[in-house]
Design an enzyme around this catalytic site. Structure first.
Site, PDB file in Angstrom:
ATOM      1  N   GLU A 253      -6.498  -8.842   4.145  1.00  0.00           N
ATOM      2  CA  GLU A 253      -5.703  -8.071   5.115  1.00  0.00           C
ATOM      3  C   GLU A 253      -5.725  -8.832   6.424  1.00  0.00           C
ATOM      4  O   GLU A 253      -6.804  -9.063   7.001  1.00  0.00           O
ATOM      5  CB  GLU A 253      -6.260  -6.651   5.301  1.00  0.00           C
ATOM      6  CG  GLU A 253      -5.999  -5.754   4.106  1.00  0.00           C
ATOM      7  CD  GLU A 253      -6.365  -4.304   4.326  1.00  0.00           C
ATOM      8  OE1 GLU A 253      -6.307  -3.822   5.468  1.00  0.00           O
ATOM      9  OE2 GLU A 253      -6.723  -3.648   3.324  1.00  0.00           O
TER      10      GLU A 253
ATOM     11  N   GLU B 267       0.844  -1.199   0.000  1.00  0.00           N
ATOM     12  CA  GLU B 267       0.000   0.000   0.000  1.00  0.00           C
ATOM     13  C   GLU B 267       0.876   1.243   0.000  1.00  0.00           C
ATOM     14  O   GLU B 267       1.993   1.236   0.536  1.00  0.00           O
ATOM     15  CB  GLU B 267      -0.908  -0.006   1.253  1.00  0.00           C
ATOM     16  CG  GLU B 267      -1.792   1.229   1.353  1.00  0.00           C
ATOM     17  CD  GLU B 267      -2.946   1.097   2.344  1.00  0.00           C
ATOM     18  OE1 GLU B 267      -2.959   0.138   3.137  1.00  0.00           O
ATOM     19  OE2 GLU B 267      -3.830   1.973   2.314  1.00  0.00           O
TER      20      GLU B 267
ATOM     21  N   GLN C 260       1.846  -5.735   6.120  1.00  0.00           N
ATOM     22  CA  GLN C 260       2.033  -5.485   4.700  1.00  0.00           C
ATOM     23  C   GLN C 260       3.452  -5.852   4.341  1.00  0.00           C
ATOM     24  O   GLN C 260       4.314  -5.889   5.206  1.00  0.00           O
ATOM     25  CB  GLN C 260       1.721  -4.049   4.367  1.00  0.00           C
ATOM     26  CG  GLN C 260       0.262  -3.740   4.711  1.00  0.00           C
ATOM     27  CD  GLN C 260      -0.128  -2.326   4.503  1.00  0.00           C
ATOM     28  OE1 GLN C 260       0.673  -1.446   4.487  1.00  0.00           O
ATOM     29  NE2 GLN C 260      -1.444  -2.113   4.373  1.00  0.00           N
TER      30      GLN C 260
ATOM     31  N   ASN D 279     -12.645  -1.437  -1.364  1.00  0.00           N
ATOM     32  CA  ASN D 279     -11.893  -1.848  -0.175  1.00  0.00           C
ATOM     33  C   ASN D 279     -12.597  -1.292   1.054  1.00  0.00           C
ATOM     34  O   ASN D 279     -12.949  -0.106   1.089  1.00  0.00           O
ATOM     35  CB  ASN D 279     -10.469  -1.278  -0.215  1.00  0.00           C
ATOM     36  CG  ASN D 279      -9.773  -1.389   1.144  1.00  0.00           C
ATOM     37  OD1 ASN D 279      -9.390  -2.480   1.567  1.00  0.00           O
ATOM     38  ND2 ASN D 279      -9.656  -0.273   1.865  1.00  0.00           N
ATOM     39  N   GLU D 280     -12.831  -2.122   2.028  1.00  0.00           N
ATOM     40  CA  GLU D 280     -13.419  -1.686   3.307  1.00  0.00           C
ATOM     41  C   GLU D 280     -14.534  -0.665   3.083  1.00  0.00           C
ATOM     42  O   GLU D 280     -14.529   0.433   3.654  1.00  0.00           O
ATOM     43  CB  GLU D 280     -12.337  -1.143   4.256  1.00  0.00           C
ATOM     44  CG  GLU D 280     -11.331  -2.214   4.631  1.00  0.00           C
ATOM     45  CD  GLU D 280     -10.498  -1.932   5.877  1.00  0.00           C
ATOM     46  OE1 GLU D 280     -10.526  -0.809   6.392  1.00  0.00           O
ATOM     47  OE2 GLU D 280      -9.813  -2.882   6.335  1.00  0.00           O
TER      48      GLU D 280
ATOM     49  N   TYR E 272      -7.409  -7.949  11.850  1.00  0.00           N
ATOM     50  CA  TYR E 272      -6.077  -7.688  12.410  1.00  0.00           C
ATOM     51  C   TYR E 272      -6.024  -8.157  13.859  1.00  0.00           C
ATOM     52  O   TYR E 272      -7.020  -8.041  14.596  1.00  0.00           O
ATOM     53  CB  TYR E 272      -5.762  -6.189  12.364  1.00  0.00           C
ATOM     54  CG  TYR E 272      -5.426  -5.702  10.969  1.00  0.00           C
ATOM     55  CD1 TYR E 272      -4.147  -5.894  10.448  1.00  0.00           C
ATOM     56  CD2 TYR E 272      -6.367  -5.066  10.166  1.00  0.00           C
ATOM     57  CE1 TYR E 272      -3.810  -5.451   9.167  1.00  0.00           C
ATOM     58  CE2 TYR E 272      -6.047  -4.622   8.887  1.00  0.00           C
ATOM     59  CZ  TYR E 272      -4.762  -4.820   8.397  1.00  0.00           C
ATOM     60  OH  TYR E 272      -4.440  -4.389   7.131  1.00  0.00           O
TER      61      TYR E 272
HETATM   62  O1  AHR Z   1      -3.343  -1.937   6.505  1.00  0.00           O
HETATM   63  C1  AHR Z   1      -3.667  -0.682   6.990  1.00  0.00           C
HETATM   64  C2  AHR Z   1      -5.128  -0.335   6.752  1.00  0.00           C
HETATM   65  O2  AHR Z   1      -5.938  -1.201   7.468  1.00  0.00           O
HETATM   66  C3  AHR Z   1      -5.603  -0.484   5.339  1.00  0.00           C
HETATM   67  O3  AHR Z   1      -5.322   0.630   4.563  1.00  0.00           O
HETATM   68  C4  AHR Z   1      -7.088  -0.602   5.522  1.00  0.00           C
HETATM   69  O4  AHR Z   1      -7.707  -1.320   4.476  1.00  0.00           O
HETATM   70  C5  AHR Z   1      -7.224  -1.260   6.879  1.00  0.00           C
HETATM   71  O5  AHR Z   1      -8.121  -0.631   7.691  1.00  0.00           O
END
Ligand code: AHR
Length: 492
Positions: A298, A27, A347, A174-175, A242
């Site tokens: 992600e 990214e 990432q 995305n999101e 995450y």
């Molecule tokens: O990876 C960081 C961010 O986390 C990404 O840009 C987003 O898609 C997510 O919220």
């Protein structure tokens, strides 16, 4: 030492483990693209067409199969035409999501697709549905993939690329439940249906369209989205999750953590299993034939940034704890490879749970990198039925101490990956191989203090080593899996 049995039934071949499960995510965030991957052709750092040679070589070593780009939240504000043509004419923009820095667009479509060619991986384009138009996305596809005469193909040729690229994976949004437009699921689903309609298969290029799926445990999103799509318009939906040990406002340090924080991190990493099971149950309600895949595009550990670094750049170190959580996640993805068709750790360089960190001309491979290296032979192998016959609860926590997955290649060779997250207890694991006669076995181990990491001054503190802590007897292999270690056994 505790003793357990690991039963592997080589006759019960399950799903294929798509190589894309070992995918990565890049990214325009912090030093991921600029510094981390792209230094420009005039840099003194060795590069090929501006791409760091050391980084490309490392990504080839772990057989990177697919790379997602340009974001993330960055993708939701990305207008691809700003990143093509002569660099001096490219628009400069504010990267509003990540530190408010100036994005000069010197790394754009041509550079990303060049990078993928150098690595030898599939590109995975994250299209902008949040703030971009249908026409814009449709033209991007035409620009990249149309072989003929058309406004976008002509523009591509004018910019120096005669032949189109092959671009299979296309994320449409995305999101969109968050930074991609704060949408409700039924609104997004309607938008998805409209956008995807204008993304065409040109010149033999067949798009694999990915719809924006849920955030973590938003099961309602999955249910609504799945009720509005079918395999004709979407090959997969995404999931983002995450592992954050603390609160979002105080996530916890990447390197200085207590034993309790260690186990909390693992407990939260194990939530991936529950999320996949529950989202897959909902998916199966709408799609019994498993025609729509789940892509965890992600995932990874998200800690506080390294002290003194830009809070918007999400730069964090990577310890043996990260290696253990990576091993747990990859074992989970392998075990669910009937539905999980791709995953992209966040990432790839210098951001969150990276496999590579850079500083000037220096580059280090993180403990997470070594897990991807040790696991690489799972790519395209067939998952074998395997289970451990005992409950192996890690101290202080309600999680299993041992995590495992086993796969077989076409030539009959087996890879068994086992991790032990307990900090005290070693395990003696007797691997029973039904329907397979093992002739030879080699092993590697990743083992270090749980907070150990590789630094620019000491790059090989955490490195895999050849492991001899096993013995072979007829149809069993007995292996010692020490506390806080990850082992990969290659069985022939
Ligand atoms: O990876 C960081 C961010 O986390 C990404 O840009 C987003 O898609 C997510 O919220």
């Amino acid at each position: 030492m505790k003793q357990v049995n690991l039963y592997v039934n080589a006759a019960n071949r399950k799903s294929k483990i798509n190589k894309e499960i070992y995918g990565h995510f890049s990214e325009h965030l912090g030093r991921c693209i600029y510094d981390g991957i792209y230094v420009g052709e005039d840099s003194t750092i060795p590069n090929v067409k501006g791409m760091r040679k050391d980084v490309v070589d490392a990504l080839k070593e772990i057989k990177t199969p697919v790379l997602r780009w340009p974001g993330g939240c960055f993708a939701d504000e990305y207008h691809w035409k700003d990143g093509i043509g002569p660099k001096e004419d490219r628009k400069k923009m504010v990267n509003t999501n990540w530190g408010g820095v100036t994005e000069d667009n010197s790394f754009g479509t041509h550079e990303f697709l060049e990078l993928c060619e150098q690595i030898g991986c599939e590109p995975y384009i994250a299209g902008n549905l949040g703030s971009g138009t249908v026409q814009e996305l449709s033209e991007w596809v035409e620009y990249m993939t149309f072989d003929g005469i058309s406004p976008m193909a002509d523009l591509r040729k004018k910019n120096g690329r005669e032949k189109p690229w092959k671009v299979k994976y296309l994320g449409i949004g995305n999101e969109n439940w968050g930074c991609g437009g704060n949408m409700e699921p039924d609104y997004y689903a309607a938008e998805y249906r409209r956008y995807q309609q204008f993304c065409k298969n040109f010149s033999g290029n067949e798009l694999y369209k990915v719809a924006c799926g849920p955030n973590s445990d938003d099961y309602h999103w999955t249910d609504v989205l799945m009720s509005k799509i079918n395999k004709g318009i979407s090959k997969a939906i995404s999931l983002h999750y995450y592992t954050v040990p603390g609160e979002w406002s105080k996530k916890g340090s990447a390197t200085a953590f207590s034993k309790d924080e260690y186990f909390t991190t693992l407990q939260k990493a194990y939530k991936m299993e529950e999320l996949i099971v529950k989202h897959c149950e909902i998916m199966s309600k709408h799609d019994q034939e498993h025609e729509i895949g789940l892509i965890v595009d992600e995932w990874g550990n998200w800690f506080d940034v390294e002290p003194g670094t830009n809070p918007g750049f999400l730069y964090q170190q990577n310890t043996m704890r990260d290696a253990i959580t990576a091993s747990i996640n990859l074992n989970i993805f392998n075990q669910h490879s009937d539905r999980v068709v791709m995953a992209n750790i966040a990432q790839v360089v210098n951001v969150l749970q990276s496999v590579i960190l850079t500083e000037g001309d220096k580059m280090i491979k993180t403990p997470t990198f070594h897990i991807f290296r040790m696991y690489r032979d799972h790519q395209e192998a067939t998952l074998l039925d395997s289970y451990i016959d005992a409950t192996t609860t890690a101290e202080n926590a309600t999680i299993p101490a041992l995590s495992q997955s086993v796969s077989m290649k076409e030539d009959g060779s087996i890879l068994a990956t086992i991790s032990n997250c307990d900090l005290e207890q070693d395990y003696e694991v007797t691997i029973h191989l039904a329907a397979k006669c093992a002739k030879s076995c080699t092993a590697e181990i990743l083992q270090a203090e749980i907070d150990a990491y590789n630094s620019f001054d000491n790059a090989d503190v955490v490195e895999p080593k050849v492991y001899n802590g096993f013995s072979m007897k007829e149809d069993t292999i007995v292996v010692t899996v020490p506390a806080a270690s990850v082992i990969a056994l290659s069985i022939k």
